[in-house]
Scaffold this motif. Structure first.
Motif, PDB file in Angstrom:
ATOM      1  N   UNK A  74       0.790   3.336   3.119  1.00 20.84           N
ATOM      2  CA  UNK A  74       1.037   2.443   4.261  1.00 20.84           C
ATOM      3  C   UNK A  74      -0.062   1.384   4.422  1.00 20.84           C
ATOM      4  N   UNK A  75      -0.740   1.053   3.310  1.00 25.18           N
ATOM      5  CA  UNK A  75      -1.796   0.039   3.350  1.00 25.18           C
ATOM      6  C   UNK A  75      -1.275  -1.352   3.014  1.00 25.18           C
ATOM      7  N   UNK A  76      -0.136  -1.419   2.328  1.00 23.68           N
ATOM      8  CA  UNK A  76       0.416  -2.714   1.940  1.00 23.68           C
ATOM      9  C   UNK A  76       1.919  -2.602   1.700  1.00 23.68           C
ATOM     10  N   UNK A  77       2.547  -3.775   1.615  1.00 23.15           N
ATOM     11  CA  UNK A  77       3.959  -3.865   1.239  1.00 23.15           C
ATOM     12  C   UNK A  77       4.060  -4.887   0.114  1.00 23.15           C
ATOM     13  N   UNK A  78       4.774  -4.539  -0.954  1.00 20.52           N
ATOM     14  CA  UNK A  78       4.999  -5.480  -2.043  1.00 20.52           C
ATOM     15  C   UNK A  78       6.405  -6.064  -1.887  1.00 20.52           C
ATOM     16  N   UNK A  79       6.512  -7.350  -2.139  1.00 22.40           N
ATOM     17  CA  UNK A  79       7.752  -8.077  -1.889  1.00 22.40           C
ATOM     18  C   UNK A  79       8.039  -8.985  -3.080  1.00 22.40           C
ATOM     19  N   UNK A  80       9.282  -9.041  -3.528  1.00 19.43           N
ATOM     20  CA  UNK A  80       9.671  -9.934  -4.615  1.00 19.43           C
ATOM     21  C   UNK A  80      10.870 -10.752  -4.161  1.00 19.43           C
ATOM     22  N   UNK A  81      10.780 -12.064  -4.411  1.00 17.43           N
ATOM     23  CA  UNK A  81      11.881 -12.974  -4.093  1.00 17.43           C
ATOM     24  C   UNK A  81      12.244 -13.748  -5.364  1.00 17.43           C
ATOM     25  N   UNK A  90       6.148 -12.879  -6.393  1.00 16.40           N
ATOM     26  CA  UNK A  90       5.735 -11.593  -5.845  1.00 16.40           C
ATOM     27  C   UNK A  90       4.630 -11.782  -4.827  1.00 16.40           C
ATOM     28  N   UNK A  91       4.681 -10.993  -3.781  1.00 18.63           N
ATOM     29  CA  UNK A  91       3.672 -11.020  -2.730  1.00 18.63           C
ATOM     30  C   UNK A  91       3.293  -9.577  -2.401  1.00 18.63           C
ATOM     31  N   UNK A  92       2.019  -9.346  -2.179  1.00 18.22           N
ATOM     32  CA  UNK A  92       1.572  -8.060  -1.661  1.00 18.22           C
ATOM     33  C   UNK A  92       0.853  -8.364  -0.361  1.00 18.22           C
ATOM     34  N   UNK A  93       1.422  -7.891   0.740  1.00 16.50           N
ATOM     35  CA  UNK A  93       0.849  -8.097   2.067  1.00 16.50           C
ATOM     36  C   UNK A  93       0.052  -6.855   2.451  1.00 16.50           C
ATOM     37  N   UNK A  94      -1.247  -7.031   2.646  1.00 13.36           N
ATOM     38  CA  UNK A  94      -2.093  -5.926   3.075  1.00 13.36           C
ATOM     39  C   UNK A  94      -2.123  -5.872   4.598  1.00 13.36           C
ATOM     40  N   UNK A  95      -2.098  -4.683   5.129  1.00  6.65           N
ATOM     41  CA  UNK A  95      -2.129  -4.503   6.586  1.00  6.65           C
ATOM     42  C   UNK A  95      -3.564  -4.666   7.076  1.00  6.65           C
ATOM     43  N   UNK A  96      -4.089  -5.880   6.902  1.00  6.94           N
ATOM     44  CA  UNK A  96      -5.465  -6.197   7.267  1.00  6.94           C
ATOM     45  C   UNK A  96      -5.483  -7.576   7.918  1.00  6.94           C
ATOM     46  N   UNK A  97      -5.949  -7.646   9.140  1.00  7.12           N
ATOM     47  CA  UNK A  97      -6.034  -8.926   9.829  1.00  7.12           C
ATOM     48  C   UNK A  97      -7.090  -9.807   9.164  1.00  7.12           C
TER      49      UNK A  97
END
Length: 175
Positions: A74-81, A90-97
């Motif tokens: 639950x530290x990040x989400x990977x996304x592909x469009x 591809x994007x990796x969004x980290x749950x870090x402000x």
């Protein structure tokens, strides 16, 4: 003789009920945790594409869809469009402000035979993001590391058919 037997039977029934209640609680908690992934990091509009693999899909009118997977930690989400030209992002969004517009870089080597490569995290919409593009559907492991931010995703296990179908539909011409 019936009093001890009644006591033992009652005690066993109590144990069985307690055990069954605990198992039900565990199952419902896991189900709720999985559904919480659909709103990970405050995003909305995600639906399950393949719940067993943890893959989600988001469709928005006027845009091509995206596939996403929330990491087990639950530290990040990977996304592909898929892009309007048929490439993949591809994007990796980290749950870090972070501060909007900030950039974090590091030269990283993944094994002894490689030269260090520059890895970059950008701050977009207040979250740290790693980005990459591919000319065709990715078929390998995608990994990255910048400081304490690390990810490793098996893109070869993902089915990009919904992205490909949406792309083909968007570029199709009536004859």
């Amino acid at each position: 003789m019936t009093k001890p037997l009644t006591f033992i039977t009652g005690f066993l029934m109590l144990c069985i009920i307690t055990f069954a209640s605990w198992k039900t609680f565990e199952i419902l908690s896991h189900f709720d945790d999985k559904n919480d992934e659909l709103t990970f990091m405050g995003s909305s509009g995600w639906q399950w594409h393949d719940k067993s693999l943890g893959l989600q899909i988001k469709r928005v009118d006027g845009y091509l869809p995206a596939l996403r997977k929330v990491s087990e930690s639950k530290e990040y989400a990977s996304l592909v469009t898929i892009t309007e030209k048929g490439g993949y992002r591809g994007f990796v969004f980290f749950d870090q402000d972070c501060e909007e517009g900030a950039v974090v870089t590091e030269h990283v080597t993944y094994n002894d035979t490689e030269q260090p490569g520059l890895e970059v995290l950008h701050c977009l919409h207040g979250k740290l993001v790693y980005m990459k593009t591919w000319p065709a559907a990715p078929t390998e492991r995608w990994r990255g590391r910048v400081g304490n931010f690390e990810f490793n995703e098996a893109l070869n296990e993902r089915d990009f058919t919904p992205l490909q179908q949406a792309y083909l539909k968007s570029v199709a011409e009536l004859i």
